[in-house]
Write a protein that holds these residues in place. Structure first.
Motif, PDB file in Angstrom:
ATOM      1  N   THR A 233       0.833  -1.197   0.000  1.00  0.00           N
ATOM      2  CA  THR A 233       0.000   0.000   0.000  1.00  0.00           C
ATOM      3  C   THR A 233       0.872   1.255   0.000  1.00  0.00           C
TER       4      THR A 233
ATOM      5  N   TRP B  98      -6.760   1.559   3.269  1.00  0.00           N
ATOM      6  CA  TRP B  98      -5.741   0.549   2.983  1.00  0.00           C
ATOM      7  C   TRP B  98      -5.546  -0.433   4.139  1.00  0.00           C
ATOM      8  N   HIS B  99      -5.946  -0.034   5.343  1.00  0.00           N
ATOM      9  CA  HIS B  99      -5.802  -0.894   6.516  1.00  0.00           C
ATOM     10  C   HIS B  99      -6.825  -2.021   6.524  1.00  0.00           C
TER      11      HIS B  99
ATOM     12  N   TYR C  27     -10.688  -4.482   1.630  1.00  0.00           N
ATOM     13  CA  TYR C  27     -10.443  -3.419   0.648  1.00  0.00           C
ATOM     14  C   TYR C  27      -9.111  -3.663  -0.057  1.00  0.00           C
ATOM     15  N   LEU C  28      -8.093  -4.009   0.704  1.00  0.00           N
ATOM     16  CA  LEU C  28      -6.778  -4.238   0.119  1.00  0.00           C
ATOM     17  C   LEU C  28      -6.802  -5.402  -0.861  1.00  0.00           C
TER      18      LEU C  28
ATOM     19  N   HIS D  69      -8.207  -4.333  -4.048  1.00  0.00           N
ATOM     20  CA  HIS D  69      -7.470  -3.262  -4.720  1.00  0.00           C
ATOM     21  C   HIS D  69      -5.960  -3.533  -4.685  1.00  0.00           C
TER      22      HIS D  69
ATOM     23  N   GLY E 200      -2.987  -0.799  -5.018  1.00  0.00           N
ATOM     24  CA  GLY E 200      -2.080  -0.617  -3.889  1.00  0.00           C
ATOM     25  C   GLY E 200      -0.626  -0.681  -4.311  1.00  0.00           C
TER      26      GLY E 200
END
Length: 312
Positions: free
Chosen positions: A74, A135-136, A140-141, A144, A148
Motif C-alpha cells: 500500500t 488501505w488498513h 479493501y486491500l 485493490h 495498492g
C-alpha cells in the motif's frame, strides 16, 4: 560485499533471496514480524513494518547499501518506509507485480493487441496517490491489490532520498510445496484427478517466471544502479491451454476444459485479455532470462509430486 536489508524474506522467493545474498558474501538484515527465523549469519529484526515508531527504533543507527522490500502492498506502507529509511540507504528496490498492468483495475494507455506491455505503460512518477483510502482494511486491500502496488511505487518514486527501482514480477511458479499461492497446484491436482478446468472462450497469453530466477533477478537489481521499473518474466508467453498441455503430458491425463460465459471468472492464468509483459528493458540492462519451456516441466513435476496418492 553489500549491506542488504530485506523486508519480508520469510518464505518462497524472498527466503531464497536472503539465502543467496548471504551465500554471495553480503551482510544481510531481515525485517519481519517473526514468522520465521532467517538463516544463520543473517541479522533478524522482529518488528511490524506498519508501526513507524517501532520500525525506526528497531533500525537504530543501522545504514544499508540497499533495501529490498518484498512485502509493500500500500502507499501507506511505502510512506512509512520512505520516512524510516530516509538517510539510511542509497537504494531501495520494491517487489511489484504484473498486476499493475491489469486494464480491469485502472484506466491505462492502450497497447496494441498481442504486444507485450512495456514498463512505461504505468509510470509511478505520474500515478495519483491517495493515502486516505481504507488501505488498513483487509477486504479493501484484497480488492485493490493492483492499485495498492501502483500507488506504493508512486510514493517511492517521489521520495527523493534514495535511488528507487521496482521489479514487476510475472506469475511465479516452481518450488513444489513451497509455492504458497497454490495456483499451479490447482491445475496439477485437477488434471491428475480428471476434474474440469474452467477457461475463457478465447484465452490469451500471459507470462511466468521461476521462483529461483526471480530471486536471482532481485539480487541483481539490488546491486545494479538503474532506477524505475523493470519487468521480470521468462521468455515465452503461454496461454492456459499451453499450460495444461505441459501438465497433461506429465500427468498422463487429458485435461478437461469447460468454457465459461463472457464476463465469468475462470481458472487462474486463464485471461480474456492480453496479459503479457516485455522484458526488453531488463535484458538491455544486462539480465539474461531463461525460457519458460525450459523450466516449466520441472516445476510441474515438483507440483505433481506433492499430490496425495489416490486411494484405492
Amino acid at each position: 560485499m553489500q549491506r542488504i536489508c530485506v523486508i519480508g524474506g520469510s518464505r518462497y522467493f524472498g527466503k531464497l533471496l536472503v539465502e543467496r545474498a548471504r551465500a554471495a558474501g553480503h551482510q544481510v538484515t531481515v525485517i519481519n514480524r517473526g514468522s520465521s527465523r532467517p538463516p544463520t549469519g543473517v541479522e533478524h529484526l522482529v518488528v511490524d513494518r506498519d508501526d513507524e515508531a517501532a520500525l525506526t527504533a528497531a533500525l537504530g543507527s543501522r545504514t544499508f547499501d540497499v533495501v529490498v522490500d518484498q512485502v509493500c502492498y500500500t502507499p501507506v506502507q511505502a510512506a512509512i518506509a520512505a520516512r524510516a529509511f530516509d538517510g539510511r540507504t542509497r537504494r531501495y528496490v520494491v517487489t511489484s507485480t504484473i498486476e499493475v498492468y491489469d486494464p480491469a483495475t485502472a484506466a491505462l494507455p492502450p497497447v496494441s493487441a498481442g504486444t507485450p506491455v512495456p514498463e512505461g505503460s504505468v509510470d509511478p512518477a505520474a500515478w495519483l496517490v491517495a493515502l486516505d483510502l481504507p488501505w488498513h482494511d483487509e477486504a479493501y486491500l484484497a480488492a485493490h491489490y493492483a492499485e495498492g502496488k501502483r500507488q506504493a511505487e508512486a510514493v517511492f518514486a517521489r521520495a527523493g532520498s534514495f535511488a528507487f527501482a521496482s521489479v514487476r514480477s510475472a506469475h511465479v511458479l516452481g518450488g513444489g510445496a513451497r509455492e504458497f499461492t497454490g495456483r499451479l497446484a490447482h491445475y496439477t491436482g485437477r488434471i491428475a484427478r480428471g476434474e474440469e478446468i474452467t477457461v475463457h472462450a478465447q484465452a490469451l497469453p500471459t507470462v511466468f517466471i521461476h521462483y529461483e530466477e526471480l530471486a536471482d533477478l532481485l539480487l541483481w537489481a539490488a546491486a545494479a544502479d538503474f532506477t524505475g521499473p523493470v519487468n521480470a518474466c521468462s521468455d515465452g508467453p503461454l496461454d492456459v491451454h499451453g499450460l495444461t498441455a505441459v501438465i497433461a503430458a506429465q500427468a498422463r491425463r487429458e485435461p478437461v476444459h469447460r468454457v465459461v460465459a463472457a464476463g465469468q471468472e475462470a481458472s487462474p492464468f486463464s485471461f480474456d485479455r492480453h496479459y503479457a509483459m516485455s522484458n526488453a528493458r531488463a535484458k538491455e540492462l544486462g539480465f539474461s532470462f531463461s525460457r519458460t519451456a525450459d523450466w516449466l516441466p520441472g516445476a510441474v513435476a515438483e507440483a505433481l509430486a506433492t499430490e496425495p496418492s489416490p486411494t484405492v
